[in-house]
Design a protein around this motif. Structure first.
Motif, PDB file in Angstrom:
ATOM      1  N   PHE A   1       9.481   6.485   3.480  1.00 19.58           N
ATOM      2  CA  PHE A   1       8.768   5.241   3.179  1.00 19.58           C
ATOM      3  C   PHE A   1       8.284   4.494   4.425  1.00 19.58           C
TER       4      PHE A   1
ATOM      5  N   LYS B   1       8.917  -1.256   2.123  1.00 20.78           N
ATOM      6  CA  LYS B   1       8.414  -0.253   1.170  1.00 20.78           C
ATOM      7  C   LYS B   1       9.552   0.360   0.369  1.00 20.78           C
ATOM      8  N   ILE B   2      10.714   0.514   1.013  1.00 21.43           N
ATOM      9  CA  ILE B   2      11.886   1.030   0.273  1.00 21.43           C
ATOM     10  C   ILE B   2      12.284   0.011  -0.795  1.00 21.43           C
TER      11      ILE B   2
ATOM     12  N   ASN C   1      10.430  -2.241  -2.278  1.00 23.79           N
ATOM     13  CA  ASN C   1       9.423  -2.276  -3.339  1.00 23.79           C
ATOM     14  C   ASN C   1       9.573  -1.068  -4.278  1.00 23.79           C
ATOM     15  N   ALA C   2       9.939   0.090  -3.685  1.00 16.98           N
ATOM     16  CA  ALA C   2      10.111   1.283  -4.503  1.00 16.98           C
ATOM     17  C   ALA C   2      11.382   1.187  -5.371  1.00 16.98           C
TER      18      ALA C   2
END
Length: 298
Positions: free
Chosen positions: A289, A294-295, A297-298
């Motif tokens: 990521f 981003k991690i 959000n995932a």
């Protein structure tokens, strides 16, 4: 009145290249801009002016009306001021380097590298390296090294390791680490100087090694040599400012990298609090990521 300005300075032989330069500059400039003016005024006509006018719908003109001549007069005045400013900056770098050479007795100092270690209790150890070429810092040549926690709080050992890695990369043929510097400046005293000098000798490199020492208030105090000589910078204000700026810049650069690593470590520790996520999985998540956000959000 002036609503905007762009100044590009070229080192050319005016008698031979003005005509070509004018044509090339105008064609490149207006090929890249979407904000087209109503008119483009030039002080003198040039060979390709008719050809460019076909492309630019006749916008290029030489000033004939008094109000147009007044615009060019203002532009020329601004141009002279910018050239003086540009020359002043160039001469300042030359003066600084000349003063440094005279003060230290180091005749070859066109290319210098300054090193600084940053860490907290041996954690997230980094070394920042800045480059000073012809009296000016060259950000494109800056380097940073992440060093494993091997030597505890021993800054001398960490600096030696960083310089060793830098020289190894050069002698292994890495063009990003060429050329070698004339001078290496350590952020510290005799311990760092002797350690780095020994590393330089191991590679048979012709590099002068000196140090910048701070006082109790963490201000740059003196230039230190491997033989124990110490030159107090208070005796030369120009060299004091020059060396102080180098020391502040390398410290800023090293601290910024250290903080970045520390922030990444703190974010990883948050991942470890999630059930089923250990060091290996956290590492794989970051590789995939690229960032903690981003991690999340995932």
């Amino acid at each position: 009145y002036i609503v905007g300005e762009r100044c590009d300075i070229f080192d050319i032989n005016v008698a031979e290249n003005t005509d070509t330069l004018m044509s090339d500059y105008i064609s490149r400039y207006y090929a890249e801009t979407e904000d087209m003016p109503k008119y483009i005024y030039c002080s003198l006509p040039f060979t390709d002016m008719p050809l460019l006018n076909d492309w630019l719908d006749g916008k290029i003109k030489t000033a004939k009306l008094e109000q147009d001549k007044a615009i060019l007069k203002t532009a020329k005045k601004n141009c002279r001021e910018r050239i003086l400013q540009h020359a002043g900056k160039a001469y300042k770098a030359e003066r600084d380097l000349s003063a440094f050479r005279e003060f230290t007795g180091i005749s070859s100092a066109d290319n210098m590298e300054v090193y600084d270690i940053s860490h907290i209790a041996g954690e997230n150890v980094v070394c920042g390296m800045i480059s000073c070429v012809n009296g000016k810092t060259e950000k494109s040549r800056y380097k940073r090294f992440k060093i494993e926690k091997t030597y505890g709080n021993d800054d001398t050992a960490y600096m030696k390791e960083a310089v060793k890695r830098r020289l190894t990369r050069y002698f292994d043929g890495d063009k990003n680490f060429a050329p070698l510097p004339d001078v290496i400046i350590c952020d510290g005293g005799l311990g760092q100087i002797h350690a780095v000098s020994a590393t330089v000798s191991d590679f048979n490199a012709n590099i002068t090694v000196i140090g910048l020492k701070k006082d109790s208030r963490h201000r740059t105090k003196s230039v230190v040599f491997g033989d124990g000589r110490e030159l107090l910078l208070e005796k030369n204000h120009d060299v004091f400012a020059f060396c102080g700026n180098l020391q502040e810049e390398v410290h800023r650069y090293a601290i910024a990298y250290h903080k970045k690593l520390r922030d990444e470590q703190e974010k990883r520790s948050e991942l470890y609090e999630i059930e089923g996520v250990g060091k290996t999985r956290a590492k794989n998540l970051f590789l995939h990521f690229k960032s903690f956000e981003k991690i999340k959000n995932a």
